[in-house]
Scaffold this active site. Structure first.
Site, PDB file in Angstrom:
ATOM      1  N   HIS A  90      79.797  34.077  39.199  1.00  0.00           N
ATOM      2  CA  HIS A  90      80.424  35.381  39.008  1.00  0.00           C
ATOM      3  C   HIS A  90      81.470  35.207  37.902  1.00  0.00           C
ATOM      4  O   HIS A  90      82.061  34.139  37.776  1.00  0.00           O
ATOM      5  CB  HIS A  90      81.097  35.776  40.333  1.00  0.00           C
ATOM      6  CG  HIS A  90      81.645  37.165  40.367  1.00  0.00           C
ATOM      7  ND1 HIS A  90      82.831  37.509  39.778  1.00  0.00           N
ATOM      8  CD2 HIS A  90      81.172  38.292  40.938  1.00  0.00           C
ATOM      9  CE1 HIS A  90      83.068  38.796  39.993  1.00  0.00           C
ATOM     10  NE2 HIS A  90      82.076  39.299  40.688  1.00  0.00           N
TER      11      HIS A  90
ATOM     12  N   ASP B  73      83.650  29.310  45.048  1.00  0.00           N
ATOM     13  CA  ASP B  73      83.714  30.746  45.296  1.00  0.00           C
ATOM     14  C   ASP B  73      82.823  31.034  46.509  1.00  0.00           C
ATOM     15  O   ASP B  73      81.600  30.928  46.416  1.00  0.00           O
ATOM     16  CB  ASP B  73      83.214  31.479  44.040  1.00  0.00           C
ATOM     17  CG  ASP B  73      82.963  32.965  44.288  1.00  0.00           C
ATOM     18  OD1 ASP B  73      83.261  33.448  45.395  1.00  0.00           O
ATOM     19  OD2 ASP B  73      82.453  33.631  43.364  1.00  0.00           O
TER      20      ASP B  73
ATOM     21  N   GLN C   9      80.411  35.348  48.849  1.00  0.00           N
ATOM     22  CA  GLN C   9      79.150  35.831  49.408  1.00  0.00           C
ATOM     23  C   GLN C   9      78.685  34.959  50.564  1.00  0.00           C
ATOM     24  O   GLN C   9      77.584  35.151  51.084  1.00  0.00           O
ATOM     25  CB  GLN C   9      78.063  35.863  48.314  1.00  0.00           C
ATOM     26  CG  GLN C   9      78.392  36.739  47.135  1.00  0.00           C
ATOM     27  CD  GLN C   9      78.507  38.214  47.503  1.00  0.00           C
ATOM     28  OE1 GLN C   9      78.103  38.648  48.577  1.00  0.00           O
ATOM     29  NE2 GLN C   9      79.071  38.999  46.602  1.00  0.00           N
TER      30      GLN C   9
ATOM     31  N   LYS D 240      84.739  42.049  51.559  1.00  0.00           N
ATOM     32  CA  LYS D 240      83.304  41.804  51.729  1.00  0.00           C
ATOM     33  C   LYS D 240      82.972  41.352  53.144  1.00  0.00           C
ATOM     34  O   LYS D 240      81.813  41.186  53.498  1.00  0.00           O
ATOM     35  CB  LYS D 240      82.821  40.744  50.727  1.00  0.00           C
ATOM     36  CG  LYS D 240      82.888  41.195  49.263  1.00  0.00           C
ATOM     37  CD  LYS D 240      82.220  40.170  48.383  1.00  0.00           C
ATOM     38  CE  LYS D 240      82.650  40.254  46.931  1.00  0.00           C
ATOM     39  NZ  LYS D 240      82.169  41.463  46.244  1.00  0.00           N
TER      40      LYS D 240
ATOM     41  N   CYS E 177      78.558  41.340  37.345  1.00  0.00           N
ATOM     42  CA  CYS E 177      79.581  40.402  36.867  1.00  0.00           C
ATOM     43  C   CYS E 177      78.996  39.012  36.619  1.00  0.00           C
ATOM     44  O   CYS E 177      79.651  37.992  36.849  1.00  0.00           O
ATOM     45  CB  CYS E 177      80.763  40.311  37.833  1.00  0.00           C
ATOM     46  SG  CYS E 177      81.696  41.832  37.968  1.00  0.00           S
TER      47      CYS E 177
END
Lengths: 143, 415
Positions: free
Chosen positions: B129, B208, B211, B234, B373
């Site tokens: 991302h 990261d 997700q 999220k 992104c």
């Protein structure tokens, strides 16, 4: 918004059979632009007439959604034969009326991409004024 | 599909706990397939925030009156919930930020600016991302370090680990920034393997987990990374709050990213010293009520069970892959089910993703169209954008059916 309004026949026709599609080698004015939200891309090439003022030929290439590509296609028909200064001043509503469909703020950016790129091209070639809403596009250079 | 002992969740029953789905009934009821963009919120989260405002609200770590104590206690209780959620060793390692982007910038600025220089390599991946890509590109530029990305291979768009040795020759690798689950294609990256490789190079590994955290259990102590970032919105929580987990010794060694109120120990004209962890990195009034909301979201996720959520998403993703596979002219990007999160990105031949999403939107089906992104990845795939459907604990098979119906409609319009 009613579904059929958005993808009315004229939009789909311009999308599938874009007018003025192509590249003018050694164009008098050209610029590229991108809609960062969705990655739509448009490059516009302008050839002036003998008076070096009237848009004699205008072509574009790009990839993107039906709205961005169809609106740019319509734009090429609208501006041919008109003077650079007139197009620099052309209000966005003139194009939006031609596009003729109700657009959400996001899709508005799609529909106006080509007009912005054309204004940047004219600004660079002729020094015509570039309204603030398109000023940021002047810094873009696509590779 | 993996057979596990997790109890099966009842998505329809859970759905009833999300007020947004009560809106607009009938044929145009919401099919929400955009959870990897942002999730919807259960009533429990909304109520927790409302109740906190109504009964316990004051600024934290500043007042000495009872209400302020209560607010601070609730704020720190939420931090404990976050700590347990990712199995961090200490609350001191849990730093609240505005979002995951800020958390990743914190590492890039506070660690990267001090530790990168000419001859060093800041390594990201083509699947990153922008938020785990651009900060390192910028810091590399500022420090004279080399910026590089692990490429993907063509077939399943997974990271091409055979290129690691070659990349290692480009300089001293100092940082590897990698996502646990890629946001645009759903690729699950072998992060533990990559973190071990990074450590062999003498690099830190910044993960990261945006997700991943909402969808599958995370244990930062076994993951092998040095920093892990994720965001509240999220994972059923509110916007405005993110989390950075970092190894205590690294956090200790770093200068703060933002400075000002709340993060200092002592300020004088001559010198300022920093507060203890985690407060050192939390300048200004923090997102207090958002932290309460995140705590409530974690309670909710724990109650449903992350294993159950993961199983449900595998089931839905399998169903969706099958149904989408029936559509002629539709290309699905990314890996097979076993190495995929609850995300499916695709291209519908002859219809731009924006138009696909618009036609779906008109049918009440919410998906994302765009570059997600991840522009370098899109370039690599040779597309300007994709259409992405993403799933969560409340996703129903009938929402997938409506997606498929909408795609047939899009094909018809553009035929």
């Amino acid at each position: 918004m009613a579904f059929d309004e958005m993808y009315r026949e004229v939009i789909l026709d311009h999308y599938k059979n874009p007018r003025g599609h192509g590249v003018i080698e050694g164009a008098d004015a050209e610029a590229d632009g991108q809609n960062p939200l969705c990655g739509d891309e448009v490059s516009i090439y302008v050839q002036f007439g003998a008076d070096n003022e009237t848009i004699e030929d205008v072509k574009f290439r790009g990839r993107g959604c039906a709205i961005s590509q169809a609106a740019t296609s319509m734009l090429t028909e609208m501006v041919t034969g008109r003077k650079a200064t007139a197009i620099a001043e052309m209000p966005r509503d003139e194009l939006l009326e031609e596009v003729g469909i109700p657009l959400s703020p996001v899709r508005l950016k799609c529909a106006l991409l080509g007009l912005g790129v054309l204004k940047v091209a004219l600004h660079r070639a002729k020094g015509t004024p570039l309204p603030e809403e398109w000023a940021g596009m002047d810094e873009l250079k696509l590779t | 599909m993996a057979v596990t002992s997790a109890r099966q969740l009842d998505a329809a029953a859970l759905r009833a706990q999300f007020p947004i789905f009560e809106q607009a009934g009938g044929a145009r009821r919401l099919a929400y397939l955009d959870s990897s963009n942002s999730s919807q919120k259960p009533r429990a989260v909304l109520d927790a925030m409302q109740t906190f405002y109504e009964t316990s609200y004051a600024n934290v770590h500043r007042g000495v009156y009872e209400l302020a104590d209560r607010a601070a206690a609730a704020f720190e209780d939420s931090r404990e919930k976050v700590r347990a959620f990712v199995n961090a060793g200490s609350q001191r390692e849990i730093i609240y930020t505005r979002n995951a982007t800020e958390a990743l910038n914190l590492v890039a600025y506070a660690w990267g600016l001090e530790n990168l220089g000419p001859g060093d390599v800041a390594l990201v991946t083509e699947l990153e991302h922008h938020s785990n890509f651009v900060p390192w590109q910028l810091i590399a530029e500022r420090t004279g370090a080399t910026f590089a990305a692990i490429p993907i291979e063509g077939g399943n768009h997974e990271l091409d680990l055979s290129k690691l040795d070659e990349i290692a020759k480009r300089g001293q690798i100092k940082v590897l920034a990698v996502g646990l689950v890629n946001n645009s294609l759903g690729v699950v990256n072998p992060v533990s393997e990559l973190a071990a490789w990074a450590h062999e190079q003498g690099a830190i590994c910044v993960v990261d987990a945006c997700q991943a955290a909402p969808h599958r259990p995370i244990d930062v102590q076994t993951l092998g990374a040095d920093f892990v970032a994720f965001t509240g919105h999220k994972m059923l929580g509110p916007t405005g709050i993110g989390v950075l987990w970092g190894r205590q010794e690294l956090l200790q060694s770093m200068q703060p990213f933002n400075v000002g109120g709340g993060q200092i120990r002592h300020v004088s004209l001559e010198k300022t010293t920093w507060n203890d962890l985690p407060h050192k990195f939390e300048a200004g009034t923090p997102p207090i009520v958002e932290a309460i909301g995140l705590g409530a979201a974690i309670d909710y996720l724990n109650e449903v069970g992350l294993e159950s959520i993961e199983d449900h998403e595998v089931e839905i993703t399998e169903y969706a892959l099958g149904r989408l596979g029936e559509i002629f002219g539709l290309t699905i990007f990314g890996p097979p089910l076993e190495r995929r999160g609850g995300i499916i990105s695709f291209d519908l031949d002859g219809v731009h993703p924006h138009d696909v999403a618009q036609i779906l939107g008109n049918e009440g089906v919410a998906v994302r169209a765009g570059h997600h992104c991840t522009q370098p990845l899109m370039k690599r795939l040779g597309v300007a954008a994709t259409t992405r459907a993403s799933f969560y604990l409340y996703t129903l098979p009938e929402e997938i059916d409506r997606l498929v119906d909408g795609l047939h409609r899009a094909k018809k319009v553009f035929a």
